[in-house]
Write a protein that holds these residues in place. Structure first.
Motif: not given
Length: 441
Positions: A344-358
């Protein structure tokens, strides 16, 4: 001559260490400050006057606060002016970077906020005024920690400057940590950054579901290994010069929760914001609204640490939402088995980096649409498959090295077979050094 350059590893580091060790103890801090200033001036000649001026102003402010110990009004005005100066420098540098492509000077956030934190400690009477400007300079701009920290408490480093530990064990451990950090930078961080950059350069219309996920995945690992490698090298250099710096990253990508992620990812920055911002705002009043406000504020500031951009702010807010849910539904989250909580945690972090790198919210929304199959693009194409087939080994190694498997194995061997463990660690360090040298040539 950057820390991660072959020139520093083979020439700069031995020269600095040799000079430091042959210098009489009472002159070592002066030498270390000189080395740090020369190092910075060589890398950032145009920004060097900014650093020097900023630190001199901070030192003068700490002296004025100390001198006016009985005048709360003057002390308060000095503190406000100094805070405005620090924020102003960081905002101006970030705006110039975004508008004109001017790179943010090396270590700007580190030395500006480190010295500001020291002045706040003097203001709160939590640290004594340091009359020796040399020691103040070493604390603020020691060259090893200018890249990405760690952020060190003044009182901790000041005590270590009184009694630096030059032991054979610290020297050996310092070399090992520095070499492993060096290898992490030139092999893993730089390697996965090339893959990430090639994916990020694709137009949105050329992306597929797989390539979008792969881009975010590689970007996450690129940023993690870059920052953690800098912190490792700083820790190693600290040990070589007699200082023990706090750990800055502790396998954050295997965290069982988002709250735990921030306790493992850039830990010293998290503690800095909590100590100097959270406390200054009065902490919380033990109400639900206060808890939400403080979580969001902390996360927004943590996001802005990586750049004064809207996407970084939104990244902090996004993760703050999950931290809030974890706080209010603690029992439900605690009931999740550890394996699934990490997924769960890794999935949320991974999705969050779509925001971070944009580069903008619109681009991040487009990436998320691609990742969740909402864009109408194919699942995969030959270009993405070819990229995976040529880089799959690097991706797997990055994933394994982001976990604690080698750390746990090392501890197990050290406990059960100490001598074997030491031999294995030496062999691993030499292998990492050889690999790093091969990648650096």
């Amino acid at each position: 001559m950057h820390l991660y350059s072959l020139a520093f590893l083979c020439l700069g580091l031995p020269l600095c260490l040799g000079l430091y060790r042959i210098t009489p103890p009472r002159f070592r801090m002066a030498l270390l400050l000189t080395l740090s200033l020369v190092f910075y001036a060589a890398l950032e000649p145009l920004s060097f006057p900014i650093m020097l001026g900023s630190l001199l102003i901070d030192y003068a402010a700490s002296y004025s606060i100390h001198r006016h110990a009985d005048n709360a009004k003057i002390r308060r005005w000095i503190m406000w002016a100094l805070s405005a100066k620090a924020v102003g420098i960081l905002v101006i540098a970030s705006v110039l970077s975004q508008l004109y492509g001017i790179g943010i000077p090396l270590g700007l956030f580190i030395y500006t906020l480190s010295s500001l934190g020291y002045v706040v400690d003097v203001y709160r009477a939590e640290a004594p005024f340091q009359r020796d400007i040399i020691r103040f300079g070493v604390f603020s701009c020691f060259f090893g920690k200018l890249y990405a920290g760690p952020m060190v408490d003044y009182t901790v480093m000041n005590d270590q400057m009184d009694h630096p530990e030059y032991t054979l064990q610290n020297t050996g451990q310092g070399l090992r940590v520095f070499i492993l950090g060096f290898a992490k930078k030139v092999v893993l961080a730089d390697g996965i950054a090339v893959v990430s950059a090639s994916l990020a350069a694709l137009p949105l219309t050329s992306h597929t579901l797989v390539s979008a996920w792969l881009m975010v995945f590689c970007s996450l690992f690129s940023i993690y290994f870059l920052l953690s490698s800098y912190s490792d090298m700083a820790q190693g250099l600290g040990l070589l010069f007699g200082f023990k710096f706090p750990r800055n990253f502790y396998f954050p990508l295997q965290s069982p929760s988002i709250t735990d992620f921030f306790d493992r990812f850039n830990m010293t920055v998290h503690r800095f914001i909590r100590r100097y911002v959270y406390r200054s705002l009065g902490e919380d009043s033990n109400t639900r609204a206060s808890a939400i406000l403080n979580i969001m504020l902390m996360n927004m500031l943590l996001g802005l640490w990586y750049g004064l951009e809207l996407n970084k702010l939104l990244w902090g807010i996004f993760l703050g939402v999950f931290m809030t849910l974890e706080l209010f539904y603690h029992k439900q989250f605690a009931a999740i088995p550890p394996f699934f909580s990490r997924i769960y945690s890794f999935a949320v972090i991974l999705v969050s980096f779509a925001i971070f790198v944009g580069h903008s919210p619109a681009q991040s929304i487009a990436y998320l649409g691609l990742m969740f199959g909402l864009s109408g693009r194919p699942v995969v194409d030959m270009w993405a498959l070819n990229l995976i087939s040529t880089n799959y080994l690097l991706i797997i190694i990055c994933f394994i090295c982001s976990t604690s498997i080698f750390d746990l194995l090392g501890r197990y061997l050290d406990k059960r077979m100490h001598k074997t463990s030491q031999i294995a660690m030496t062999a691993a360090t030499l292998a990492a050094l050889a690999l790093a040298l091969a990648f650096s040539l």
